[in-house]
Design a protein around this motif. Structure first.
Motif, PDB file in Angstrom:
ATOM      1  N   THR A  35       0.812  -1.215   0.000  1.00 57.16           N
ATOM      2  CA  THR A  35       0.000   0.000   0.000  1.00 57.16           C
ATOM      3  C   THR A  35       0.850   1.271   0.000  1.00 57.16           C
ATOM      4  N   PHE A  36       2.133   1.147   0.312  1.00 60.59           N
ATOM      5  CA  PHE A  36       3.025   2.309   0.360  1.00 60.59           C
ATOM      6  C   PHE A  36       3.593   2.590  -1.026  1.00 60.59           C
ATOM      7  N   HIS A  37       3.930   3.856  -1.255  1.00 64.25           N
ATOM      8  CA  HIS A  37       4.464   4.238  -2.550  1.00 64.25           C
ATOM      9  C   HIS A  37       5.934   3.873  -2.669  1.00 64.25           C
ATOM     10  N   ARG A  38       6.373   3.651  -3.899  1.00 59.48           N
ATOM     11  CA  ARG A  38       7.761   3.263  -4.141  1.00 59.48           C
ATOM     12  C   ARG A  38       8.751   4.358  -3.759  1.00 59.48           C
ATOM     13  N   TYR A  39       8.296   5.624  -3.626  1.00 59.65           N
ATOM     14  CA  TYR A  39       9.207   6.670  -3.179  1.00 59.65           C
ATOM     15  C   TYR A  39       9.527   6.516  -1.686  1.00 59.65           C
ATOM     16  N   VAL A  40       8.649   5.855  -0.933  1.00 58.77           N
ATOM     17  CA  VAL A  40       8.954   5.551   0.470  1.00 58.77           C
ATOM     18  C   VAL A  40      10.109   4.557   0.501  1.00 58.77           C
ATOM     19  N   ILE A  41       9.917   3.436  -0.178  1.00 61.51           N
ATOM     20  CA  ILE A  41      10.951   2.454  -0.441  1.00 61.51           C
ATOM     21  C   ILE A  41      10.422   1.544  -1.534  1.00 61.51           C
ATOM     22  N   ASP A  42      11.291   1.079  -2.397  1.00 59.55           N
ATOM     23  CA  ASP A  42      10.864   0.279  -3.543  1.00 59.55           C
ATOM     24  C   ASP A  42      10.844  -1.195  -3.159  1.00 59.55           C
ATOM     25  N   LEU A  64      16.801   1.646  -4.267  1.00 66.44           N
ATOM     26  CA  LEU A  64      15.956   1.096  -3.205  1.00 66.44           C
ATOM     27  C   LEU A  64      15.073   2.179  -2.597  1.00 66.44           C
ATOM     28  N   VAL A  65      15.658   3.291  -2.240  1.00 67.75           N
ATOM     29  CA  VAL A  65      14.898   4.502  -1.898  1.00 67.75           C
ATOM     30  C   VAL A  65      15.265   5.522  -2.968  1.00 67.75           C
ATOM     31  N   PRO A  66      14.379   5.752  -3.931  1.00 69.54           N
ATOM     32  CA  PRO A  66      14.738   6.588  -5.088  1.00 69.54           C
ATOM     33  C   PRO A  66      15.120   8.005  -4.687  1.00 69.54           C
ATOM     34  N   GLN A  67      16.149   8.518  -5.340  1.00 70.50           N
ATOM     35  CA  GLN A  67      16.539   9.921  -5.173  1.00 70.50           C
ATOM     36  C   GLN A  67      15.892  10.782  -6.251  1.00 70.50           C
ATOM     37  N   GLU A 125      20.985   7.061   4.989  1.00 69.80           N
ATOM     38  CA  GLU A 125      21.149   5.628   5.224  1.00 69.80           C
ATOM     39  C   GLU A 125      20.281   5.171   6.383  1.00 69.80           C
ATOM     40  N   ALA A 126      20.150   6.010   7.391  1.00 67.82           N
ATOM     41  CA  ALA A 126      19.293   5.666   8.529  1.00 67.82           C
ATOM     42  C   ALA A 126      17.835   5.564   8.098  1.00 67.82           C
ATOM     43  N   ASP A 127      17.401   6.466   7.216  1.00 70.88           N
ATOM     44  CA  ASP A 127      16.040   6.403   6.682  1.00 70.88           C
ATOM     45  C   ASP A 127      15.825   5.089   5.934  1.00 70.88           C
ATOM     46  N   THR A 128      16.802   4.713   5.132  1.00 70.02           N
ATOM     47  CA  THR A 128      16.679   3.482   4.360  1.00 70.02           C
ATOM     48  C   THR A 128      16.541   2.283   5.281  1.00 70.02           C
ATOM     49  N   ALA A 129      17.361   2.209   6.308  1.00 68.73           N
ATOM     50  CA  ALA A 129      17.291   1.095   7.257  1.00 68.73           C
ATOM     51  C   ALA A 129      15.927   1.042   7.939  1.00 68.73           C
ATOM     52  N   GLU A 130      15.414   2.212   8.315  1.00 65.02           N
ATOM     53  CA  GLU A 130      14.109   2.272   8.987  1.00 65.02           C
ATOM     54  C   GLU A 130      12.985   1.823   8.056  1.00 65.02           C
ATOM     55  N   ARG A 131      13.080   2.227   6.789  1.00 74.43           N
ATOM     56  CA  ARG A 131      12.026   1.881   5.841  1.00 74.43           C
ATOM     57  C   ARG A 131      12.120   0.417   5.400  1.00 74.43           C
ATOM     58  N   LEU A 132      13.330  -0.121   5.375  1.00 73.16           N
ATOM     59  CA  LEU A 132      13.468  -1.553   5.103  1.00 73.16           C
ATOM     60  C   LEU A 132      12.712  -2.360   6.161  1.00 73.16           C
ATOM     61  N   ALA A 133      12.898  -1.975   7.407  1.00 74.70           N
ATOM     62  CA  ALA A 133      12.268  -2.711   8.509  1.00 74.70           C
ATOM     63  C   ALA A 133      10.769  -2.472   8.576  1.00 74.70           C
ATOM     64  N   GLY A 134      10.340  -1.255   8.265  1.00 77.24           N
ATOM     65  CA  GLY A 134       8.941  -0.911   8.462  1.00 77.24           C
ATOM     66  C   GLY A 134       8.031  -1.138   7.272  1.00 77.24           C
ATOM     67  N   PHE A 135       8.602  -1.245   6.065  1.00 82.13           N
ATOM     68  CA  PHE A 135       7.787  -1.358   4.856  1.00 82.13           C
ATOM     69  C   PHE A 135       8.204  -2.547   3.979  1.00 82.13           C
ATOM     70  N   HIS A 136       9.448  -2.537   3.546  1.00 83.24           N
ATOM     71  CA  HIS A 136       9.934  -3.565   2.619  1.00 83.24           C
ATOM     72  C   HIS A 136       9.827  -4.963   3.234  1.00 83.24           C
ATOM     73  N   ALA A 137      10.360  -5.140   4.431  1.00 89.08           N
ATOM     74  CA  ALA A 137      10.380  -6.462   5.057  1.00 89.08           C
ATOM     75  C   ALA A 137       8.977  -7.012   5.348  1.00 89.08           C
ATOM     76  N   PRO A 138       8.042  -6.200   5.886  1.00 89.91           N
ATOM     77  CA  PRO A 138       6.696  -6.740   6.127  1.00 89.91           C
ATOM     78  C   PRO A 138       5.975  -7.157   4.852  1.00 89.91           C
ATOM     79  N   TYR A 139       6.141  -6.396   3.774  1.00 91.33           N
ATOM     80  CA  TYR A 139       5.516  -6.782   2.510  1.00 91.33           C
ATOM     81  C   TYR A 139       6.056  -8.121   2.038  1.00 91.33           C
ATOM     82  N   HIS A 140       7.363  -8.282   2.084  1.00 94.09           N
ATOM     83  CA  HIS A 140       7.936  -9.530   1.591  1.00 94.09           C
ATOM     84  C   HIS A 140       7.688 -10.696   2.538  1.00 94.09           C
ATOM     85  N   ALA A 141       7.555 -10.429   3.820  1.00 92.94           N
ATOM     86  CA  ALA A 141       7.177 -11.495   4.744  1.00 92.94           C
ATOM     87  C   ALA A 141       5.779 -12.008   4.404  1.00 92.94           C
TER      88      ALA A 141
END
Length: 266
Positions: free
Chosen positions: A63-70, A89-92, A109-125
């Motif tokens: 449900t999140f946009h790819r600009y949040v994290i792809d 991964l997080v588009p510039q 980089e901290a934003d990317t790590a946070e978004r990996l955990a909060g968005f990318h990982a739950p979708y793929h789980a």
């Protein structure tokens, strides 16, 4: 806010929708510039395009946009297409190589790590869980990853993109019968163009999950947005006449894949 939606079905087919989401948390939205807030690189209306085509199909949609994290990029940040223009991964930038973030508000980089955990990982789980569930029912699972893109984007590719862009990472991600079925349907679709493993060879999702030797097959379909949108510019309106014509071919594809899945499970 849930970062994904899941519809469970009993079919051996799973539809993935990593790029149809338009949700952007307020704190991230505030950092996007006016260009970024257009959310232009959305796979507009793709979940609507596939809706109802195959009874009892399973679907997992970010449900999140790819600009949040792809959700279709390698979590390590490695490029899917080394040496070619792409977005990360997080588009510039957007697909036209124009900035999408306010100056000084670009993701860290901290934003990317946070978004990996909060968005990318739950979708793929969620997607991985559905693949395992479907495979446990049928002995086989076919992930059909659903995408779209503007047909003309000079930063990413020359000329106009074919209507159907099929990706199997050069045949590595699915049984040959699956690849052939999709190629045959799209090749016979009057008034449409198609290509196998052209500019798009399958994203991280297809390459990550597609392991035919384990009974899990994956194939990516990247549709030119000219096949189902009124125009490929804002407001990216859904064209019912175009979509209805396209849906006939997409339905045939999914039905054939379901038949092949039954054969592969024997």
């Amino acid at each position: 806010m849930s970062v994904f939606e899941t519809k469970q079905g009993s079919s051996p087919i799973i539809l993935g929708f990593p790029h149809t989401g338009t949700d952007v948390p307020p704190a991230i939205w505030d950092r996007l510039n006016d260009n970024g807030r257009l959310l232009a690189d959305t796979d507009w209306h793709i979940h609507d395009l596939y809706d109802g085509l195959l009874p009892e199909v399973t679907a997992v949609r970010a449900t999140f946009h790819r600009y949040v994290i792809d959700a279709n990029r390698d979590p390590s940040g490695a490029s899917l297409y080394p040496g070619q223009n792409t977005t990360g991964l997080v588009p510039q930038t957007d697909f036209d190589d124009l900035p999408i973030w306010k100056e000084g508000a670009e993701p860290t980089e901290a934003d990317t790590a946070e978004r990996l955990a909060g968005f990318h990982a739950p979708y793929h789980a969620a997607l991985a869980a559905e693949i395992e569930r479907v495979k446990s029912i049928h002995g086989v699972a076919i992930l059909y990853d659903c995408h779209s893109i503007r047909s003309h984007i000079p930063f990413l590719f020359e000329g106009n993109l074919p209507d159907f862009n099929i990706g199997t990472d050069m045949g590595k991600t699915c049984d040959a019968a699956i690849e052939k079925a999709v190629v045959d349907v799209t090749g016979a679709a009057t008034g449409y163009t198609s290509i196998l493993n052209g500019r798009f060879k399958g994203g991280w999702t297809t390459r990550h999950y597609g392991k035919p030797e384990t009974g899990v097959h994956a194939i990516q379909m990247e549709l030119a947005q000219s096949t189902h949108l009124t125009t490929e510019t804002p407001p990216f309106a859904y064209d019912l006449k175009k979509a209805d014509a396209l849906r006939l071919h997409l339905k045939t594809i999914l039905e054939r894949l379901a038949t092949i899945a039954a054969d592969l499970a024997k």
